[in-house]
Design a protein around this motif. Structure first.
Motif, PDB file in Angstrom:
ATOM      1  N   ASN A  96       0.640  -1.251   0.066  1.00  0.00           N
ATOM      2  CA  ASN A  96       0.068  -0.011  -0.107  1.00  0.00           C
ATOM      3  C   ASN A  96       0.935   1.064   0.052  1.00  0.00           C
ATOM      4  N   THR A  97       2.200   1.132   0.381  1.00  0.00           N
ATOM      5  CA  THR A  97       2.824   2.433   0.440  1.00  0.00           C
ATOM      6  C   THR A  97       3.704   2.643  -0.844  1.00  0.00           C
ATOM      7  N   GLY A  98       4.122   3.746  -1.098  1.00  0.00           N
ATOM      8  CA  GLY A  98       4.556   3.928  -2.303  1.00  0.00           C
ATOM      9  C   GLY A  98       3.368   3.964  -3.755  1.00  0.00           C
ATOM     10  N   GLY A  99       2.481   4.178  -3.152  1.00  0.00           N
ATOM     11  CA  GLY A  99       1.303   4.341  -4.385  1.00  0.00           C
ATOM     12  C   GLY A  99       0.780   3.158  -4.826  1.00  0.00           C
ATOM     13  N   GLY A 100       1.008   2.149  -3.908  1.00  0.00           N
ATOM     14  CA  GLY A 100       0.060   0.587  -4.364  1.00  0.00           C
ATOM     15  C   GLY A 100       1.089  -0.089  -5.172  1.00  0.00           C
ATOM     16  N   SER A 101       2.444  -0.028  -4.997  1.00  0.00           N
ATOM     17  CA  SER A 101       3.396  -0.816  -5.761  1.00  0.00           C
ATOM     18  C   SER A 101       3.063  -2.395  -5.624  1.00  0.00           C
ATOM     19  N   GLN A 102       3.844  -2.971  -6.719  1.00  0.00           N
ATOM     20  CA  GLN A 102       3.498  -4.223  -7.069  1.00  0.00           C
ATOM     21  C   GLN A 102       4.872  -4.986  -7.364  1.00  0.00           C
ATOM     22  N   PHE A 103       5.124  -5.904  -6.510  1.00  0.00           N
ATOM     23  CA  PHE A 103       6.584  -6.642  -6.538  1.00  0.00           C
ATOM     24  C   PHE A 103       6.256  -8.273  -6.879  1.00  0.00           C
ATOM     25  N   SER A 104       7.349  -8.836  -7.143  1.00  0.00           N
ATOM     26  CA  SER A 104       7.457 -10.150  -7.355  1.00  0.00           C
ATOM     27  C   SER A 104       8.403 -10.943  -6.655  1.00  0.00           C
ATOM     28  N   ARG A 105       8.136 -12.146  -6.201  1.00  0.00           N
ATOM     29  CA  ARG A 105       8.882 -12.909  -5.443  1.00  0.00           C
ATOM     30  C   ARG A 105       9.784 -14.101  -6.504  1.00  0.00           C
ATOM     31  N   ASP A 106       9.289 -14.021  -7.665  1.00  0.00           N
ATOM     32  CA  ASP A 106       9.490 -15.355  -8.762  1.00  0.00           C
ATOM     33  C   ASP A 106      11.013 -15.259  -8.615  1.00  0.00           C
ATOM     34  N   PRO A 107      11.787 -16.485  -8.445  1.00  0.00           N
ATOM     35  CA  PRO A 107      12.960 -16.616  -8.512  1.00  0.00           C
ATOM     36  C   PRO A 107      13.739 -16.181  -9.752  1.00  0.00           C
ATOM     37  N   LEU A 108      12.722 -16.281 -11.062  1.00  0.00           N
ATOM     38  CA  LEU A 108      13.315 -16.101 -12.234  1.00  0.00           C
ATOM     39  C   LEU A 108      12.895 -14.511 -12.540  1.00  0.00           C
ATOM     40  N   ASN A 109      12.768 -13.862 -11.805  1.00  0.00           N
ATOM     41  CA  ASN A 109      12.541 -12.274 -12.159  1.00  0.00           C
ATOM     42  C   ASN A 109      13.895 -11.677 -11.654  1.00  0.00           C
ATOM     43  N   LEU A 110      14.512 -10.901 -12.480  1.00  0.00           N
ATOM     44  CA  LEU A 110      15.733 -10.361 -12.033  1.00  0.00           C
ATOM     45  C   LEU A 110      15.427  -8.961 -11.311  1.00  0.00           C
ATOM     46  N   VAL A 111      14.345  -8.442 -11.394  1.00  0.00           N
ATOM     47  CA  VAL A 111      14.483  -6.920 -10.949  1.00  0.00           C
ATOM     48  C   VAL A 111      13.269  -6.889  -9.921  1.00  0.00           C
ATOM     49  N   ASN A 112      12.628  -8.118  -9.620  1.00  0.00           N
ATOM     50  CA  ASN A 112      11.544  -8.244  -8.603  1.00  0.00           C
ATOM     51  C   ASN A 112      10.339  -7.189  -9.062  1.00  0.00           C
ATOM     52  N   VAL A 142      22.873 -19.402 -11.391  1.00  0.00           N
ATOM     53  CA  VAL A 142      22.120 -18.592 -12.528  1.00  0.00           C
ATOM     54  C   VAL A 142      21.280 -19.855 -12.890  1.00  0.00           C
ATOM     55  N   ILE A 143      19.929 -19.276 -12.897  1.00  0.00           N
ATOM     56  CA  ILE A 143      18.720 -20.365 -13.252  1.00  0.00           C
ATOM     57  C   ILE A 143      18.501 -19.920 -14.744  1.00  0.00           C
ATOM     58  N   THR A 144      18.202 -20.717 -15.751  1.00  0.00           N
ATOM     59  CA  THR A 144      17.722 -20.559 -16.782  1.00  0.00           C
ATOM     60  C   THR A 144      16.698 -21.465 -17.112  1.00  0.00           C
ATOM     61  N   LYS A 145      15.744 -20.860 -18.010  1.00  0.00           N
ATOM     62  CA  LYS A 145      14.570 -21.922 -18.594  1.00  0.00           C
ATOM     63  C   LYS A 145      14.521 -22.289 -19.874  1.00  0.00           C
ATOM     64  N   LYS A 146      14.576 -23.589 -20.288  1.00  0.00           N
ATOM     65  CA  LYS A 146      14.603 -24.306 -21.417  1.00  0.00           C
ATOM     66  C   LYS A 146      13.196 -23.810 -22.070  1.00  0.00           C
ATOM     67  N   ASN A 179       8.492 -18.372 -21.678  1.00  0.00           N
ATOM     68  CA  ASN A 179       9.224 -19.471 -21.934  1.00  0.00           C
ATOM     69  C   ASN A 179      10.673 -19.381 -21.994  1.00  0.00           C
ATOM     70  N   LYS A 180      11.249 -18.151 -21.997  1.00  0.00           N
ATOM     71  CA  LYS A 180      12.750 -18.137 -21.922  1.00  0.00           C
ATOM     72  C   LYS A 180      12.973 -17.026 -20.735  1.00  0.00           C
ATOM     73  N   ALA A 181      13.391 -17.632 -19.806  1.00  0.00           N
ATOM     74  CA  ALA A 181      13.788 -16.747 -18.536  1.00  0.00           C
ATOM     75  C   ALA A 181      15.216 -17.119 -17.801  1.00  0.00           C
ATOM     76  N   ILE A 182      15.769 -16.055 -17.298  1.00  0.00           N
ATOM     77  CA  ILE A 182      16.877 -16.261 -16.449  1.00  0.00           C
ATOM     78  C   ILE A 182      16.610 -15.625 -15.007  1.00  0.00           C
ATOM     79  N   GLY A 183      17.324 -16.212 -14.183  1.00  0.00           N
ATOM     80  CA  GLY A 183      17.238 -15.668 -12.769  1.00  0.00           C
ATOM     81  C   GLY A 183      18.750 -15.820 -12.166  1.00  0.00           C
TER      82      GLY A 183
END
Length: 156
Positions: free
Chosen positions: A28-44, A71-75, A56-60
């Motif tokens: 709720n702080t910061g204007g209702g920001s949305q973040f991600s806890r995905d391990p393949l998300n580089l910037v959250n 370093v996790i990659t997705k085939k 289909n192609k991702a890197i973490g």
């Protein structure tokens, strides 16, 4: 019976799960920001570009327990079995940071494998390595004025 392979676009999957998924974190702080806890998300950041579970192609990049970097990659093949599509490369704590940068850049450069997130991947490696360095002990600051130094000496 052979397993059927469905061809569902990544955009459709994102439209379905973008408002509710296990990785979504709303603040709720910061204007209702949305973040991600995905391990393949580089910037959250909660967005289609960085959502590793949708693309289909991702890197973490994550810190390893021993002080190294994973370093996790997705085939891109077989999205019905997500656990089998992940490939993890472990770099030990003694591996040079430049070698890890080169490995991550090479992963993103192979056959056009997400070259758009190369900078973010290298930046994430840099941040992980910086967080693993021991903190320097900084001495206590001396007061700058003579009057303040005398007052500090009297307090001791």
């Amino acid at each position: 019976m052979a397993a059927e392979r469905t061809n569902v676009s990544n955009d459709l999957i994102w439209q379905i799960v973008r408002n509710q998924n296990a990785y979504l974190v709303r603040r709720n702080t910061g204007g209702g920001s949305q973040f991600s806890r995905d391990p393949l998300n580089l910037v959250n950041k909660h967005s289609f570009k960085y959502a590793g579970f949708v693309n289909n192609k991702a890197i973490g990049v994550q810190a390893a327990e021993n002080g190294g970097v994973n370093v996790i990659t997705k085939k891109p093949g077989n999205p019905q079995q997500p656990r089998q599509t992940e490939v993890t490369v472990n770099y030990g704590p003694k591996t040079s940071t430049r070698k890890i940068y080169k490995g991550v850049a090479a992963k993103t450069a192979v056959n056009g494998y997400r070259a758009d997130i190369r900078e973010e991947a290298v930046a994430r490696v840099s941040a992980v390595r910086r967080s693993q360095k021991p903190k320097k002990d900084t001495p206590a600051r001396q007061p700058r004025s003579v009057k303040a130094r005398r007052a500090a000496e009297k307090d001791e």
